[in-house]
Design an enzyme around this catalytic site. Sequence first.
Site, short mmCIF file in Angstrom:
data_model
loop_
_atom_site.label_atom_id
_atom_site.label_comp_id
_atom_site.label_asym_id
_atom_site.label_seq_id
_atom_site.Cartn_x
_atom_site.Cartn_y
_atom_site.Cartn_z
N LYS A 163 0.84 -1.19 0.00
CA LYS A 163 0.00 0.00 0.00
C LYS A 163 0.88 1.24 0.00
O LYS A 163 1.86 1.33 0.76
CB LYS A 163 -0.90 0.01 1.24
CG LYS A 163 -1.82 -1.20 1.35
CD LYS A 163 -2.91 -1.19 0.29
CE LYS A 163 -3.89 -2.33 0.49
NZ LYS A 163 -5.04 -2.25 -0.46
N LYS A 262 -12.94 -8.07 -8.75
CA LYS A 262 -13.46 -8.54 -7.47
C LYS A 262 -14.94 -8.81 -7.66
O LYS A 262 -15.71 -7.89 -7.96
CB LYS A 262 -13.27 -7.48 -6.38
CG LYS A 262 -11.82 -7.19 -6.02
CD LYS A 262 -11.72 -6.08 -5.00
CE LYS A 262 -10.26 -5.79 -4.63
NZ LYS A 262 -10.14 -4.64 -3.71
#
Length: 366
Positions: A163, A262
């Site tokens: 991240k 997703k």
Amino acid sequence: MKLHSVTLHHIRMTLKTPFANSLETVSDRELIIVEVRDFEGHIGFGEGVAFTSPWYTEETLKTSWHMLKDFMIPALKEQVLSHPSDVEYLLKGIRRNPMAKYAIEGAIWDLYAKRERISLAEALGGTASRIKAGVAVGASESETMLNEISKRIEEGYERIKVKIKPSQDLSLIKAIRETYPSIDLMADANSAYTLNDIERLKALDQYSLLMIEQPLAADDIVDHALLQKELATPICLDESIASYDDARRALNLNSCRIINIKPGRVGGLSVSKKIHDLCADQSIPVWCGGMLESGIGRAHNIALSSLPNFTIPGDVSASSRYWERDIILPEVTVENGSITVPDGYGIGFEINRQELERVTLTKETV
């Protein structure tokens, strides 16, 4: 298929390590497990992956529960379904709410595969018997992240995602590359940048990243097209792709060179398969992102990832990466950097009923 009953389980599972990104830190993961039963006694399981607060999308666990109980289950319960893809059509009058749609549709896909006595992967058209496993490393201090990356590499993961945000990007990526010059490394920005940060993002090109995921706004396609023209590193879109049409438009605009699929974000396995096929036709690779799922959602991701254009390792990690104990048997394991695609009926895992009951906060049967 005709549904006899649907049971919603509101569960809470504690992560072994809190998972942080530029927007939120998650310590306890609350989920909705959807259990559907037909009149012959077959049972299918799906998972609602909305978070308890609307930091990732506007959906929350409570809104998903409401939509499932008051709209989606009533819309499906009296229908005779010939195939799970019917769900998309039957729920088209309900705007958005993709995670709730995926929760019930995923359970019906599992039910269908069990009725047909085939695996969910086979039902979807999957071809792989094993899939490569990637892993996401949450935001933390550089030294902590380096230590976790070392551990994940030792465990066999073939792709590492970290991240980033403007206050933690160039120095972090440089440190990782100096320590691990050849690993497949990608950076997930979770919309932490704007077009004013073009030079900063261009500076990441020197580190040979596999991709930069969702650098700009979560609902943007146009600005990403402008940014992609300036970058050598491929942009991967995540939050911006909430439907098949979003994917089509993004590819038409050249907004990205990779798409993260997703099923919870796009509204189900049927839509996920359509996006997969669209990308395959245009030679755009895809991979399956993770939503901190329990083993049930993870099993659906494994089956989806067996389709041929899922050529990049997804966030489909071992159960032990997140949980002390999962709610499926056997738990998902990673061996030599890959995961076996189950060939048993449906999702290919048994439900650990004792553990499911232990983590259930409330349940309701319709």
